[in-house]
Design a protein around this motif. Structure first.
Motif, PDB file in Angstrom:
ATOM      1  N   PHE A 177     -48.188 -60.109  29.630  1.00 42.74           N
ATOM      2  CA  PHE A 177     -48.652 -61.401  30.444  1.00 42.74           C
ATOM      3  C   PHE A 177     -47.307 -61.979  29.824  1.00 42.74           C
ATOM      4  N   TRP A 178     -47.100 -61.943  28.637  1.00 40.93           N
ATOM      5  CA  TRP A 178     -45.798 -62.613  28.044  1.00 40.93           C
ATOM      6  C   TRP A 178     -45.394 -62.005  27.283  1.00 40.93           C
ATOM      7  N   TYR A 179     -45.007 -60.755  27.676  1.00 40.64           N
ATOM      8  CA  TYR A 179     -43.862 -59.635  28.312  1.00 40.64           C
ATOM      9  C   TYR A 179     -43.022 -59.572  28.928  1.00 40.64           C
ATOM     10  N   THR A 180     -43.948 -59.875  29.920  1.00 41.28           N
ATOM     11  CA  THR A 180     -43.539 -59.871  31.728  1.00 41.28           C
ATOM     12  C   THR A 180     -42.656 -61.330  31.634  1.00 41.28           C
ATOM     13  N   CYS A 181     -43.336 -62.328  31.988  1.00 42.27           N
ATOM     14  CA  CYS A 181     -42.980 -63.425  31.709  1.00 42.27           C
ATOM     15  C   CYS A 181     -41.083 -64.074  30.756  1.00 42.27           C
ATOM     16  N   GLY A 182     -41.530 -62.751  29.413  1.00 44.83           N
ATOM     17  CA  GLY A 182     -39.987 -62.906  28.317  1.00 44.83           C
ATOM     18  C   GLY A 182     -39.012 -62.106  29.599  1.00 44.83           C
ATOM     19  N   LEU A 183     -39.047 -60.924  29.699  1.00 44.27           N
ATOM     20  CA  LEU A 183     -38.703 -60.573  30.579  1.00 44.27           C
ATOM     21  C   LEU A 183     -37.664 -61.013  32.043  1.00 44.27           C
ATOM     22  N   HIS A 184     -38.707 -61.365  32.939  1.00 42.27           N
ATOM     23  CA  HIS A 184     -37.940 -62.418  33.434  1.00 42.27           C
ATOM     24  C   HIS A 184     -36.881 -63.234  33.082  1.00 42.27           C
ATOM     25  N   TRP A 185     -37.609 -64.078  32.040  1.00 42.81           N
ATOM     26  CA  TRP A 185     -36.863 -64.906  31.620  1.00 42.81           C
ATOM     27  C   TRP A 185     -34.952 -64.136  31.335  1.00 42.81           C
ATOM     28  N   ALA A 186     -35.759 -63.165  29.707  1.00 44.14           N
ATOM     29  CA  ALA A 186     -34.130 -62.647  29.532  1.00 44.14           C
ATOM     30  C   ALA A 186     -33.088 -62.133  30.645  1.00 44.14           C
ATOM     31  N   THR A 187     -33.456 -61.411  31.983  1.00 42.94           N
ATOM     32  CA  THR A 187     -32.956 -60.879  32.950  1.00 42.94           C
ATOM     33  C   THR A 187     -32.006 -62.157  33.837  1.00 42.94           C
ATOM     34  N   LEU A 188     -32.726 -63.258  33.730  1.00 37.41           N
ATOM     35  CA  LEU A 188     -32.335 -64.476  33.919  1.00 37.41           C
ATOM     36  C   LEU A 188     -31.168 -64.875  33.314  1.00 37.41           C
ATOM     37  N   ALA A 189     -31.385 -64.285  32.357  1.00 34.40           N
ATOM     38  CA  ALA A 189     -29.996 -64.886  30.674  1.00 34.40           C
ATOM     39  C   ALA A 189     -29.209 -63.895  31.084  1.00 34.40           C
ATOM     40  N   ASP A 190     -29.556 -62.601  31.834  1.00 33.65           N
ATOM     41  CA  ASP A 190     -28.438 -61.668  31.051  1.00 33.65           C
ATOM     42  C   ASP A 190     -28.581 -60.963  30.198  1.00 33.65           C
ATOM     43  N   ARG A 192     -29.070 -58.393  27.357  1.00 34.86           N
ATOM     44  CA  ARG A 192     -29.800 -57.211  28.078  1.00 34.86           C
ATOM     45  C   ARG A 192     -30.477 -56.429  27.031  1.00 34.86           C
ATOM     46  N   ASP A 193     -29.496 -57.193  25.118  1.00 38.21           N
ATOM     47  CA  ASP A 193     -30.713 -56.384  24.447  1.00 38.21           C
ATOM     48  C   ASP A 193     -32.347 -56.698  25.053  1.00 38.21           C
ATOM     49  N   LEU A 194     -32.628 -58.074  24.579  1.00 33.32           N
ATOM     50  CA  LEU A 194     -34.088 -58.712  24.425  1.00 33.32           C
ATOM     51  C   LEU A 194     -34.450 -58.216  26.119  1.00 33.32           C
ATOM     52  N   MET A 195     -33.904 -57.873  27.742  1.00 38.70           N
ATOM     53  CA  MET A 195     -34.298 -56.994  28.525  1.00 38.70           C
ATOM     54  C   MET A 195     -34.609 -55.327  27.924  1.00 38.70           C
ATOM     55  N   SER A 196     -34.119 -54.940  26.849  1.00 40.12           N
ATOM     56  CA  SER A 196     -34.102 -53.797  26.206  1.00 40.12           C
ATOM     57  C   SER A 196     -35.954 -53.753  25.363  1.00 40.12           C
ATOM     58  N   ARG A 197     -35.306 -54.936  24.804  1.00 39.73           N
ATOM     59  CA  ARG A 197     -37.005 -54.954  23.824  1.00 39.73           C
ATOM     60  C   ARG A 197     -37.674 -55.359  24.567  1.00 39.73           C
ATOM     61  N   ALA A 222     -36.171 -49.247  29.405  1.00 43.31           N
ATOM     62  CA  ALA A 222     -35.710 -50.117  28.451  1.00 43.31           C
ATOM     63  C   ALA A 222     -34.575 -48.543  27.374  1.00 43.31           C
ATOM     64  N   ARG A 223     -34.952 -47.875  27.235  1.00 41.77           N
ATOM     65  CA  ARG A 223     -33.450 -46.980  26.583  1.00 41.77           C
ATOM     66  C   ARG A 223     -32.352 -47.048  28.116  1.00 41.77           C
ATOM     67  N   LEU A 224     -32.383 -47.092  29.708  1.00 40.00           N
ATOM     68  CA  LEU A 224     -31.408 -47.365  30.066  1.00 40.00           C
ATOM     69  C   LEU A 224     -30.754 -48.254  30.726  1.00 40.00           C
ATOM     70  N   VAL A 225     -31.230 -49.309  30.468  1.00 39.17           N
ATOM     71  CA  VAL A 225     -31.085 -50.776  30.204  1.00 39.17           C
ATOM     72  C   VAL A 225     -28.990 -50.522  29.758  1.00 39.17           C
ATOM     73  N   GLU A 226     -28.221 -50.690  30.766  1.00 41.87           N
ATOM     74  CA  GLU A 226     -26.867 -50.875  29.862  1.00 41.87           C
ATOM     75  C   GLU A 226     -26.406 -51.479  29.567  1.00 41.87           C
ATOM     76  N   GLY A 227     -24.976 -51.432  28.418  1.00 40.87           N
ATOM     77  CA  GLY A 227     -24.919 -52.444  27.367  1.00 40.87           C
ATOM     78  C   GLY A 227     -25.552 -52.902  26.672  1.00 40.87           C
ATOM     79  N   THR A 228     -26.799 -52.352  25.828  1.00 41.58           N
ATOM     80  CA  THR A 228     -26.944 -52.100  24.260  1.00 41.58           C
ATOM     81  C   THR A 228     -26.325 -51.991  23.208  1.00 41.58           C
ATOM     82  N   ARG A 229     -26.849 -52.152  22.234  1.00 44.90           N
ATOM     83  CA  ARG A 229     -26.850 -52.829  20.945  1.00 44.90           C
ATOM     84  C   ARG A 229     -27.784 -50.821  20.766  1.00 44.90           C
TER      85      ARG A 229
END
Length: 397
Positions: A177-190, A192-197, A222-229
Motif C-alpha cells: 500500500f505504501w508503494y502504490t501511494c508512492g507511485l501515485h505521488w511520483a506520477t503526479l510529480a512526473d 520517471r525514475d521514482l515511478m519505475s523504482r 517498471a522497465r517500460l517507463v520512458e526516460g529513466t536512467r
C-alpha cells in the motif's frame, strides 16, 4: 481518487479504485461493465468503493474486458492475503493536509531520509518502522496541502522507504500500500525514475509471496517507463528476471539478467548508488537458486553459490543487515547445491551471537526455510544438528 491520495484504508479499497479507474478509462458505466462480467451494478459499486471483497474470478475477467495488461490479477494475491488476515488487517484513517513548520523543513526531511537509508542498510527495519512512518506521515500531510511537485516527490520517496521497512518486516500488505501511494505521488510529480523504482518494489512484494505472474507484470511496467536512467532500468530488469526465475523460465530470466548487466555497465555509481555489481550478483544468485529449486538442478545451484558469494564479498562489513540478507540467500543456495555443511556454517555464523540485523522478519523467515530444508534432507549431519540448537534458541516460531 484525487491527488491527495493518502496511505490509508486497505488493499481492497485500492483494488476498487483501480477497477474504477480502468472502467472509466474504457468509457463504461457500472451497469455496462457488470453486464459483461455477470455482476449487478450494485455489487460492482461496492467492490469499487472498497465496501465488498472482489470475487476470486473477477480480476482475471476484468483484466480481459478492460484490457488492463493484467494489473488487477497482479493485485489479487495481496488482496486475498489481506482478506485472510481478517478484521485485524490494517485500517488507517486518512491524514489531513497541513503545511511545513518552516521554509527549511523539507530540506531537513531530505537529510533525515538519507539518514534512514543509511541506518536501514546497517540495522534493518525493526527499529525504524515507527519513527519512519511518523515522519513519512508528516511529509504526506505537507504534500496533501500543497501543489508543489517537490513535496509530492519527497512524499513518494518517504513512501518508498516506509514500504521497504514494512517489506523487511514481512508485512507485505502494508508495504504494497505504501508503494502504490508512492507511485501515485511520483506520477503526479512526473519523476520517471521514482515511478519505475516503485513499480519494481511492488514486483518484489509479489515475488516474495510467490506470485510470479504479478512480479513479472509489474517489473515489465517498471522497465517500460520512458526516460529513466540506466541503473533504474537495470533494477527493473533484475526484478523481472526474478519473476521469470520463480516461474521457471530460464531463457527469459537470463535475457533480463544480460540486459541488466549491460545497463549497469552504463550507469554512474555517483548518481545511482544502488547500481552496484553486488546487486547484480545477488540477483543472479537468487535467480539461479530459484531455477535450481524448481528442477532440483545442482549445477544451477552451484552457479547460485558462486554469484551470491561474490555479492557477499562486496557488501561493506558495517552494513550488517544487508550482509545478513545476502548470507541467508547464500545458505539457501548451498542447500539446493547439496552442501549441508556449508549452508549450516553460514547460518551458524549469523546466529552466533544473535544480533539486531536478524530482527528483520524477512531474514528470519528465510533462515527458517533454509533450516527446515536442511533438517528434512540431512538431519544427522553434525553441523545441521548444531544449527538446530541455535535455531531453537534464536528463531522460535
Amino acid at each position: 481518487m484525487s491527488r491527495r491520495l493518502q496511505p490509508a484504508g486497505s488493499l481492497r479499497a485500492y483494488f476498487g479504485w483501480r477497477l474504477r479507474h480502468w472502467r472509466r478509462a474504457r468509457g463504461l458505466s457500472q451497469a455496462e461493465l457488470g453486464a459483461r462480467l455477470g455482476y449487478g451494478d450494485s455489487h460492482l459499486s461496492k467492490v469499487e468503493s472498497g465496501d465488498r471483497w472482489p470475487p476470486p474470478d473477477l480480476p482475471d475477467r476484468a483484466d480481459r474486458v478492460l484490457d488492463t495488461g493484467g494489473e488487477l490479477a497482479a493485485l489479487w494475491p495481496l488482496v486475498e492475503r489481506e482478506r485472510q488476515e481478517g478484521p485485524g488487517a490494517r485500517q488507517v484513517e486518512a491524514i489531513p493536509p497541513s503545511t511545513p513548520s518552516s521554509p527549511t523543513a523539507p530540506e531537513a526531511m531530505e537529510a533525515l531520509l538519507a539518514a534512514y537509508h543509511e541506518v536501514g542498510s546497517q540495522l534493518g527495519s525493526r527499529d525504524l518502522v515507527v519513527p519512519l512512518e511518523h515522519h513519512a506521515r508528516a511529509v504526506v500531510q505537507w504534500q496533501a496541502g500543497s501543489p508543489e511537485p517537490e513535496l509530492g516527490r519527497l512524499a513518494a520517496r518517504f513512501a518508498q522507504l516506509a514500504g521497504w521497512a514494512r517489506f523487511d518486516g514481512a508485512d507485505y500488505s502494508t508495504a504494497q500500500f505504501w508503494y502504490t501511494c508512492g507511485l501515485h505521488w511520483a506520477t503526479l510529480a512526473d519523476d520517471r525514475d521514482l515511478m519505475s523504482r516503485l513499480l519494481a518494489r511492488q514486483s518484489s512484494v509479489h515475488w516474495s509471496v510467490g506470485n510470479a505472474a504479478g512480479a513479472i507484470a509489474l517489473a515489465e511496467r517498471a522497465r517500460l517507463v520512458e526516460g529513466t536512467r540506466p541503473g533504474v532500468r537495470a533494477w527493473a530488469c533484475l526484478a523481472e528476471a526474478r519473476g521469470h526465475a520463480l516461474a521457471g523460465d530460464r531463457h527469459s530470466c537470463e535475457q533480463r539478467l544480460d540486459d541488466a548487466a549491460s545497463l549497469l555497465a552504463a550507469a554512474d555509481p555517483r548518481t545511482e548508488p544502488w547500481a552496484a555489481q553486488s546487486v547484480l550478483a545477488l540477483a543472479m544468485g537468487t535467480c539461479y537458486r530459484d531455477l535450481a529449486a524448481r528442477d532440483n538442478h545442482a549445477t544451477l545451484a552451484t552457479t547460485a553459490v558462486d554469484h551470491t558469494t561474490r555479492s557477499l564479498a562486496a557488501v561493506p562489513t558495517m552494513n550488517e543487515h544487508d550482509r545478513a540478507v545476502v548470507a541467508t540467500r547464500l545458505a539457501s543456495s548451498h542447500t539446493h547445491a547439496g552442501q549441508p555443511d556449508e549452508a549450516a556454517s553460514v547460518l551458524t555464523t549469523l546466529l552466533s551471537p544473535f544480533s539486531g540485523p536478524h530482527g528483520s522478519a524477512r531474514v528470519r523467515a528465510e533462515m527458517r526455510v533454509v533450516h527446515t530444508q536442511l533438517t528434512e534432507h540431512w538431519p544427522t549431519v553434525g553441523a545441521v544438528r548444531e544449527l538446530t540448537d541455535l535455531v531453537r534458541t534464536h528463531l522460535p516460531n
